[in-house]
Write a protein that holds these residues in place. Sequence first.
Motif, short mmCIF file in Angstrom:
data_model
loop_
_atom_site.label_atom_id
_atom_site.label_comp_id
_atom_site.label_asym_id
_atom_site.label_seq_id
_atom_site.Cartn_x
_atom_site.Cartn_y
_atom_site.Cartn_z
N VAL A 31 9.37 -90.86 27.93
CA VAL A 31 9.12 -90.37 29.20
C VAL A 31 10.21 -89.73 29.87
CG1 VAL A 31 8.48 -91.36 31.60
CG2 VAL A 31 7.32 -92.35 29.60
N PRO A 32 11.59 -90.12 29.61
CA PRO A 32 12.39 -89.37 30.34
C PRO A 32 12.68 -87.97 29.53
CG PRO A 32 13.13 -91.52 30.05
CD PRO A 32 11.79 -91.39 29.32
N TRP A 33 12.41 -88.02 28.17
CA TRP A 33 12.49 -86.87 27.39
C TRP A 33 11.60 -85.76 27.78
CZ3 TRP A 33 13.62 -88.57 21.47
CH2 TRP A 33 14.75 -89.15 21.48
N THR A 34 10.27 -86.25 28.14
CA THR A 34 9.17 -85.52 28.56
C THR A 34 9.63 -84.86 29.70
OG1 THR A 34 7.38 -86.97 27.47
CG2 THR A 34 6.88 -85.29 29.22
N ALA A 35 10.02 -85.61 30.76
CA ALA A 35 10.56 -84.92 31.99
C ALA A 35 11.53 -83.95 31.84
CB ALA A 35 10.98 -86.32 33.05
N ILE A 36 12.46 -84.17 31.04
CA ILE A 36 13.59 -83.39 30.77
C ILE A 36 13.24 -82.09 30.04
CG2 ILE A 36 15.63 -82.91 29.40
CD1 ILE A 36 16.36 -86.04 29.56
N PHE A 37 12.23 -82.03 29.31
CA PHE A 37 11.76 -81.02 28.55
C PHE A 37 10.93 -80.27 29.45
CE2 PHE A 37 8.36 -78.32 26.31
CZ PHE A 37 9.18 -77.83 25.57
N LEU A 38 10.22 -80.81 30.45
CA LEU A 38 9.08 -79.96 31.50
C LEU A 38 10.29 -79.37 32.41
CD1 LEU A 38 6.40 -82.43 31.98
CD2 LEU A 38 6.37 -80.15 30.70
N THR A 39 11.08 -79.93 32.89
CA THR A 39 12.11 -79.58 33.59
C THR A 39 12.93 -78.23 33.04
OG1 THR A 39 12.40 -81.75 34.91
CG2 THR A 39 14.11 -79.92 35.27
N SER A 40 13.48 -78.11 31.87
CA SER A 40 14.06 -77.25 31.31
C SER A 40 13.05 -76.06 31.19
CB SER A 40 14.73 -77.81 29.89
OG SER A 40 13.82 -78.23 29.09
N TYR A 41 11.77 -76.56 30.72
CA TYR A 41 10.91 -75.47 30.48
C TYR A 41 10.63 -74.66 31.78
CZ TYR A 41 6.23 -72.91 30.21
OH TYR A 41 5.41 -71.90 30.31
N TYR A 42 10.38 -75.48 33.05
CA TYR A 42 10.31 -74.65 34.18
C TYR A 42 11.48 -73.92 34.73
CZ TYR A 42 9.38 -73.84 39.36
OH TYR A 42 9.07 -73.22 40.29
N VAL A 43 12.57 -74.50 34.47
CA VAL A 43 13.86 -73.72 34.96
C VAL A 43 14.18 -72.57 33.88
CG1 VAL A 43 16.56 -73.94 34.94
CG2 VAL A 43 14.97 -75.94 35.86
N CYS A 44 14.10 -72.68 32.51
CA CYS A 44 14.35 -71.53 31.73
C CYS A 44 13.39 -70.56 31.54
CB CYS A 44 14.86 -72.30 30.48
SG CYS A 44 16.02 -73.33 30.38
N LYS A 45 12.01 -71.00 31.51
CA LYS A 45 11.12 -69.93 31.24
C LYS A 45 10.51 -69.42 32.53
CE LYS A 45 9.14 -69.04 27.85
NZ LYS A 45 9.32 -67.83 26.92
N VAL A 46 10.38 -70.21 33.49
CA VAL A 46 9.57 -69.73 34.72
C VAL A 46 10.87 -69.10 35.75
CG1 VAL A 46 8.24 -70.36 36.67
CG2 VAL A 46 7.60 -71.46 34.54
N VAL A 47 11.61 -69.77 35.97
CA VAL A 47 12.65 -69.45 36.92
C VAL A 47 13.69 -68.30 36.35
CG1 VAL A 47 14.48 -69.91 38.38
CG2 VAL A 47 12.69 -71.62 38.24
N PHE A 48 14.21 -68.42 35.28
CA PHE A 48 15.26 -67.40 34.60
C PHE A 48 14.71 -66.58 33.55
CE2 PHE A 48 18.07 -71.17 35.83
CZ PHE A 48 18.94 -70.28 36.98
N ARG A 49 13.34 -66.79 33.09
CA ARG A 49 12.78 -65.93 32.36
C ARG A 49 13.44 -65.88 30.98
NH1 ARG A 49 9.48 -61.67 36.12
NH2 ARG A 49 8.49 -63.42 37.34
N LEU A 50 14.02 -66.89 30.51
CA LEU A 50 14.71 -66.89 28.97
C LEU A 50 13.72 -67.17 28.16
CD1 LEU A 50 17.68 -69.23 30.25
CD2 LEU A 50 17.76 -66.74 30.04
#
Length: 123
Positions: A31-50
Amino acid sequence: MLDQNSKKFRAVNPSLGTAPKVGPFPADQVVPWTAIFLTSYYVCKVVFRLSWLWTCLVAGWGMATWWVLTGSKTWRYMSKFVSTPTWTRGYAQYQQILNTSSADVKAKVKLSSSKNRRRNKRG
């Protein structure tokens, strides 16, 4: 007398006493890893478009950090940062910080009680 059946070994389930796992990963980390992956996806892909490479690197770093800090055997890694105490023997002569003879204590008590009497007479 001992019976023949008491000398035989009994089969024991080897998974008794072990932590549950999802594949090779501990189940309490899913569960924590899922939350970490979803947060990093949102920050890296959506916000910073990496790219996906940076997204997976950030997610992997976050998951590894979480595992090290909250895993079942964190002491194996974290104990490296705890310094061992340095014990030395020292001999010093005792020196009294305050001079509290019985005469001094009686004088201070008498002085404080007389101040309190004066305050009570004024108020």
